[in-house]
Design an enzyme around this catalytic site. Structure first.
Site, PDB file in Angstrom:
ATOM      1  N   ASP A  21      21.257 -39.171  15.564  1.00  0.00           N
ATOM      2  CA  ASP A  21      22.155 -39.366  16.714  1.00  0.00           C
ATOM      3  C   ASP A  21      22.533 -40.838  16.818  1.00  0.00           C
ATOM      4  O   ASP A  21      21.675 -41.687  17.000  1.00  0.00           O
ATOM      5  CB  ASP A  21      21.415 -38.895  17.981  1.00  0.00           C
ATOM      6  CG  ASP A  21      22.212 -39.185  19.244  1.00  0.00           C
ATOM      7  OD1 ASP A  21      23.448 -39.351  19.139  1.00  0.00           O
ATOM      8  OD2 ASP A  21      21.595 -39.260  20.321  1.00  0.00           O
ATOM      9  N   ASN A  23      24.760 -42.212  19.090  1.00  0.00           N
ATOM     10  CA  ASN A  23      25.217 -42.741  20.381  1.00  0.00           C
ATOM     11  C   ASN A  23      24.321 -42.359  21.563  1.00  0.00           C
ATOM     12  O   ASN A  23      24.716 -42.498  22.719  1.00  0.00           O
ATOM     13  CB  ASN A  23      26.663 -42.299  20.652  1.00  0.00           C
ATOM     14  CG  ASN A  23      26.776 -40.783  20.741  1.00  0.00           C
ATOM     15  OD1 ASN A  23      25.795 -40.065  20.486  1.00  0.00           O
ATOM     16  ND2 ASN A  23      27.940 -40.280  21.117  1.00  0.00           N
ATOM     17  N   ASP A  25      23.288 -39.584  22.874  1.00  0.00           N
ATOM     18  CA  ASP A  25      23.462 -38.415  23.751  1.00  0.00           C
ATOM     19  C   ASP A  25      22.501 -37.282  23.373  1.00  0.00           C
ATOM     20  O   ASP A  25      22.572 -36.189  23.928  1.00  0.00           O
ATOM     21  CB  ASP A  25      24.917 -37.920  23.754  1.00  0.00           C
ATOM     22  CG  ASP A  25      25.365 -37.388  22.403  1.00  0.00           C
ATOM     23  OD1 ASP A  25      24.570 -37.458  21.428  1.00  0.00           O
ATOM     24  OD2 ASP A  25      26.511 -36.911  22.303  1.00  0.00           O
ATOM     25  N   ASP A  29      25.125 -36.607  14.950  1.00  0.00           N
ATOM     26  CA  ASP A  29      26.586 -36.670  14.821  1.00  0.00           C
ATOM     27  C   ASP A  29      27.004 -37.258  13.472  1.00  0.00           C
ATOM     28  O   ASP A  29      26.153 -37.691  12.681  1.00  0.00           O
ATOM     29  CB  ASP A  29      27.174 -37.473  15.991  1.00  0.00           C
ATOM     30  CG  ASP A  29      26.398 -38.759  16.228  1.00  0.00           C
ATOM     31  OD1 ASP A  29      26.214 -39.502  15.244  1.00  0.00           O
ATOM     32  OD2 ASP A  29      25.937 -38.998  17.363  1.00  0.00           O
ATOM     33  N   ASP A  98      30.681 -26.145   5.715  1.00  0.00           N
ATOM     34  CA  ASP A  98      30.363 -24.735   5.887  1.00  0.00           C
ATOM     35  C   ASP A  98      31.670 -23.982   6.138  1.00  0.00           C
ATOM     36  O   ASP A  98      32.514 -24.451   6.898  1.00  0.00           O
ATOM     37  CB  ASP A  98      29.437 -24.586   7.101  1.00  0.00           C
ATOM     38  CG  ASP A  98      28.315 -23.619   6.846  1.00  0.00           C
ATOM     39  OD1 ASP A  98      28.624 -22.447   6.542  1.00  0.00           O
ATOM     40  OD2 ASP A  98      27.145 -24.014   6.955  1.00  0.00           O
ATOM     41  N   ASP A 201      29.665 -18.911   4.367  1.00  0.00           N
ATOM     42  CA  ASP A 201      28.745 -18.267   5.292  1.00  0.00           C
ATOM     43  C   ASP A 201      28.893 -16.746   5.342  1.00  0.00           C
ATOM     44  O   ASP A 201      30.008 -16.227   5.468  1.00  0.00           O
ATOM     45  CB  ASP A 201      29.034 -18.829   6.694  1.00  0.00           C
ATOM     46  CG  ASP A 201      28.096 -18.295   7.760  1.00  0.00           C
ATOM     47  OD1 ASP A 201      26.918 -18.676   7.731  1.00  0.00           O
ATOM     48  OD2 ASP A 201      28.543 -17.501   8.612  1.00  0.00           O
ATOM     49  N   GLU A 258      26.695 -17.479   0.469  1.00  0.00           N
ATOM     50  CA  GLU A 258      25.528 -16.917   1.140  1.00  0.00           C
ATOM     51  C   GLU A 258      25.664 -15.406   1.030  1.00  0.00           C
ATOM     52  O   GLU A 258      26.353 -14.767   1.815  1.00  0.00           O
ATOM     53  CB  GLU A 258      25.471 -17.342   2.609  1.00  0.00           C
ATOM     54  CG  GLU A 258      24.123 -16.983   3.228  1.00  0.00           C
ATOM     55  CD  GLU A 258      24.132 -16.878   4.752  1.00  0.00           C
ATOM     56  OE1 GLU A 258      23.050 -16.952   5.338  1.00  0.00           O
ATOM     57  OE2 GLU A 258      25.211 -16.683   5.347  1.00  0.00           O
ATOM     58  N   HIS A 330      18.448 -23.728   7.389  1.00  0.00           N
ATOM     59  CA  HIS A 330      18.491 -23.763   8.863  1.00  0.00           C
ATOM     60  C   HIS A 330      18.248 -22.394   9.496  1.00  0.00           C
ATOM     61  O   HIS A 330      18.215 -22.285  10.716  1.00  0.00           O
ATOM     62  CB  HIS A 330      19.851 -24.297   9.312  1.00  0.00           C
ATOM     63  CG  HIS A 330      20.958 -23.347   8.972  1.00  0.00           C
ATOM     64  ND1 HIS A 330      21.329 -23.073   7.671  1.00  0.00           N
ATOM     65  CD2 HIS A 330      21.739 -22.562   9.747  1.00  0.00           C
ATOM     66  CE1 HIS A 330      22.291 -22.167   7.684  1.00  0.00           C
ATOM     67  NE2 HIS A 330      22.569 -21.841   8.920  1.00  0.00           N
ATOM     68  N   ASP A 331      18.121 -21.350   8.676  1.00  0.00           N
ATOM     69  CA  ASP A 331      17.862 -20.000   9.197  1.00  0.00           C
ATOM     70  C   ASP A 331      16.431 -19.551   8.945  1.00  0.00           C
ATOM     71  O   ASP A 331      16.074 -18.410   9.268  1.00  0.00           O
ATOM     72  CB  ASP A 331      18.767 -18.970   8.496  1.00  0.00           C
ATOM     73  CG  ASP A 331      20.213 -19.081   8.904  1.00  0.00           C
ATOM     74  OD1 ASP A 331      20.484 -19.591  10.007  1.00  0.00           O
ATOM     75  OD2 ASP A 331      21.079 -18.664   8.104  1.00  0.00           O
TER      76      ASP A 331
HETATM   77  O1  TEU Z   1      23.584 -16.348   8.349  1.00  0.00           O
HETATM   78  C1  TEU Z   1      23.873 -15.065   7.854  1.00  0.00           C
HETATM   79  C2  TEU Z   1      22.853 -14.045   8.004  1.00  0.00           C
HETATM   80  O2  TEU Z   1      22.991 -13.019   7.372  1.00  0.00           O
HETATM   81  C3  TEU Z   1      21.838 -14.059   9.118  1.00  0.00           C
HETATM   82  O3  TEU Z   1      21.491 -12.733   9.333  1.00  0.00           O
HETATM   83  C4  TEU Z   1      20.585 -14.739   8.890  1.00  0.00           C
HETATM   84  O4  TEU Z   1      19.811 -13.996   7.990  1.00  0.00           O
HETATM   85  C5  TEU Z   1      19.941 -14.822  10.250  1.00  0.00           C
HETATM   86  O5  TEU Z   1      20.464 -16.013  10.809  1.00  0.00           O
HETATM   87  C6  TEU Z   1      18.456 -14.868  10.269  1.00  0.00           C
HETATM   88  O6  TEU Z   1      17.964 -14.820  11.587  1.00  0.00           O
HETATM   89  C7  TEU Z   1      24.675 -17.196   8.513  1.00  0.00           C
HETATM   90  C8  TEU Z   1      24.242 -18.556   9.012  1.00  0.00           C
HETATM   91  O7  TEU Z   1      23.453 -19.176   8.034  1.00  0.00           O
HETATM   92  C9  TEU Z   1      23.558 -18.410  10.319  1.00  0.00           C
HETATM   93  O8  TEU Z   1      23.059 -19.631  10.804  1.00  0.00           O
HETATM   94  C10 TEU Z   1      24.556 -17.841  11.279  1.00  0.00           C
HETATM   95  O9  TEU Z   1      23.911 -17.537  12.483  1.00  0.00           O
HETATM   96  C11 TEU Z   1      25.211 -16.570  10.738  1.00  0.00           C
HETATM   97  O10 TEU Z   1      25.635 -16.683   9.396  1.00  0.00           O
HETATM   98  C12 TEU Z   1      26.447 -16.247  11.537  1.00  0.00           C
HETATM   99  O11 TEU Z   1      27.474 -17.140  11.230  1.00  0.00           O
HETATM  100 CA    CA Z   2      25.354 -38.094  19.331  1.00  0.00          CA
END
Ligand code: TEU
Ligand code: CA
Length: 557
Positions: A21, A23, A25, A29, A98, A201, A258, A330-331
């Protein structure tokens, strides 16, 4: 196989909201990312994928886009984005954005117009169906985040729209050529700005099995997993091929799909020469232990299962193309917390897990914080949960009879929030992520897991990752590491994950002792030299190797 500019790179995923971050907040960013470009260059990565920074109400943290042509003010401006692309390029780093085009936000102009006039042009951009109170829904698919994937179209009591994800993520109708044109135009507009490519995605969802129909009910909610429909749907390939043809291929852009459920026979079209994508993530490991019932029913992943899944994926694509290999994103929960047996998460084992994944054939993708061994955190209460997926699974767990405490423990293990806590830069307040109040709690372990301390420590997880990346970049080994065939070595030896990477004149043996106990491994040929060792000692007795617990080695044979 045709050689491509991206084959030899190491990629790195940034989750912008939690990276840096600039700034105060509390939200990471673009200027924050720019300020860390020297860091990324020093780490040695050459492709950086940014999770979404487009305008968004952030119902699903940016995977719900309300304007594809602008940057969300919380992340910065278009000038910042252009500066990031240019300054990254100067350092030999390509920026990948993305591409979220299965759905838009319900706050996107197209969807607003569709609500105003469902029979007009924009009504056809989405899946809208007539419906009357008391009638069954058009189909019984369960949305990925729980509940039916149909909701009332805002402003209309007698119409429904489809959302396979959250209700704030209405699905675009890819059958409509106008929609596809809009998307291709947008992709090319971004590629013209000098982007290196896109991470694509949830793309398999763009093809719906039509007309809408029910699939077998598989939970008490009376709904059916989308997976059934996806297995049944055919023809996604013609959309994907058209998209590649009209966009990525024209720019020689990098694209990583993906994709979860492609069939073996489709692989060459997905990632072979001139395929729909440059590469696709290998999700075989992430799927291990999961249950159709929900997170509460998941089983821990054993080292043997992990190894088999990796080797299976490698075999599938060996003659076809390149996978992108990850231990987390991130998932997913943090890889070290998820794949290492409970109680065994420490620097040596983290390095082993990272190393085993890194030298698989394919593109290594590191996720921010992986390089310093960031771990899952524990929720103290359900009020701390941000992830919409975790909130749904909390409810699923309660419905299955778990206590609130058990449900919280369950989602703590799998929540997407685990990967989304702020990057741990140093030991100053909030781990140096922000001078303000971070949008999400910093993992309290930042006092001992942070970049600043690891930079100074030659034996740190961070320095280990740097060594891995440097070895991949080293001209002497680059060709073998990138293009060399992969052969599993002693795959039947329990809790040993080992494989050879070999090209015509070179063989590298990658070994990980995936357990606390030592084990003995016969070597297939004499060792020329040790390229990587995560521990101090090497116990070599002729052609017999005695490996310590969680030892990881790359040997040149
Ligand atoms: O995820 C696709 C996906 O198939 C999800 O079911 C994923 O397995 C799930 O987030 C697990 O809990 C993509 C992105 O990576 C995810 O962050 C998004 O939420 C999703 O698409 C919708 O755009
Ligand atoms: Ca920020």
């Amino acid at each position: 196989m045709e050689h491509k500019w991206w084959h030899g790179k190491t990629a790195y995923q940034i989750y912008p909201k939690s990276f840096c971050d600039s700034n105060g907040d509390g939200i990471g960013d673009l200027q924050g990312i720019i300020s860390k470009l020297d860091y990324l260059e020093q780490l040695g990565v050459e492709i950086v994928w940014l999770s979404p920074v487009y305008c968004s109400p952030l119902a699903d943290q940016g995977y719900d886009i309300s304007d594809y042509y602008n940057i969300d003010p919380r992340f910065g401006t278009m000038e910042d984005m252009e500066a990031l692309i240019a300054q990254a390029k100067q350092r030999g780093i390509g920026i990948v954005m993305d591409l979220v085009v299965n759905h838009t936000s319900d706050e996107h102009e197209w969807f607003r117009k569709a609500c105003q006039d469902p029979d007009g042009k924009y009504g056809k951009y989405y899946y809208i169906r007539d419906w009357h109170e008391g009638e069954p829904l058009p189909c019984n698919w369960r949305s990925y985040f729980g509940g039916p994937c149909w909701d009332k179209l805002p402003g209309h009591e007698d119409k429904l729209y489809l959302h396979v994800f959250h209700k704030k993520q209405p699905d675009l109708n890819w059958e409509n050529p106008e929609v596809r044109e809009e998307i291709y135009r947008m992709i090319n507009w971004w590629l013209d700005k000098g982007l290196a490519g896109f991470r694509v995605d949830a793309i398999i969802n763009i093809k719906k099995k039509l007309p809408f129909s029910d699939y077998p009910v598989d939970r008490e909610d009376g709904l059916s997993s989308i997976g059934h429909m996806l297995d049944d749907a055919t023809g996604v390939g013609s959309f994907l091929d058209e998209m590649a043809q009209r966009t990525f291929r024209r720019y020689d852009a990098f694209s990583v799909g993906e994709v979860f459920n492609e069939k073996d026979e489709e692989l060459p079209r997905f990632l072979g020469d001139n395929g729909y994508f440059s590469t696709m993530f290998d999700f075989a490991e992430n799927g291990l232990g999961k249950s159709p019932k929900g997170w509460y029913d998941a089983k821990p992943v054993t080292p043997e299962e992990y190894k088999r899944a990796c080797f299976h994926s490698q075999r599938r694509v060996a003659d076809v193309g390149f996978l992108s290999n990850i231990i987390e994103n991130h998932d997913e929960p943090r890889g070290v917390s998820h794949y290492l047996p409970q109680g065994d998460c420490f620097p040596a084992s983290k390095k082993m897990l990272g190393g085993l994944n890194f030298f698989l054939r394919g593109i290594p993708f590191l996720y921010q914080g992986q390089e310093i061994g960031m771990e899952n955190f524990q929720y103290r209460s359900v009020a701390e949960v941000d992830d919409i997926s975790a909130l749904d699974e909390y409810q699923v767990s309660l419905n299955a009879g778990l206590s609130e405490e058990e449900a919280l423990a369950t989602i703590s293990q799998f929540s997407r929030d685990n990967a989304r806590s702020p990057f741990q830069w140093d030991s100053s307040p909030n781990a140096g992520f922000t001078t303000g109040t971070p949008w999400m709690k910093v993992n309290p372990n930042y006092l001992h897991i942070n970049l600043a301390s690891q930079r100074e420590d030659p034996n740190s997880v961070w320095n280990f990752y740097r060594t891995l990346i440097q070895l991949r970049r080293n001209p002497k080994y680059h060709h073998t590491i990138v293009y060399g065939a992969l052969t599993p070595y002693l795959p039947e030896q329990e809790n040993l994950m080992a494989y050879c990477r070999h090209s015509e004149h070179q063989t590298l043996l990658v070994l990980g002792n995936f357990q606390r106990q030592p084990q003995t491994v016969p070597l297939p040929a004499p060792v020329i030299q040790t390229l990587i060792n995560n521990l101090d000692a090497l116990h070599l007795d002729g052609d017999v190797l005695h490996m310590d617990g969680y030892q990881f080695l790359v040997l040149e044979l």
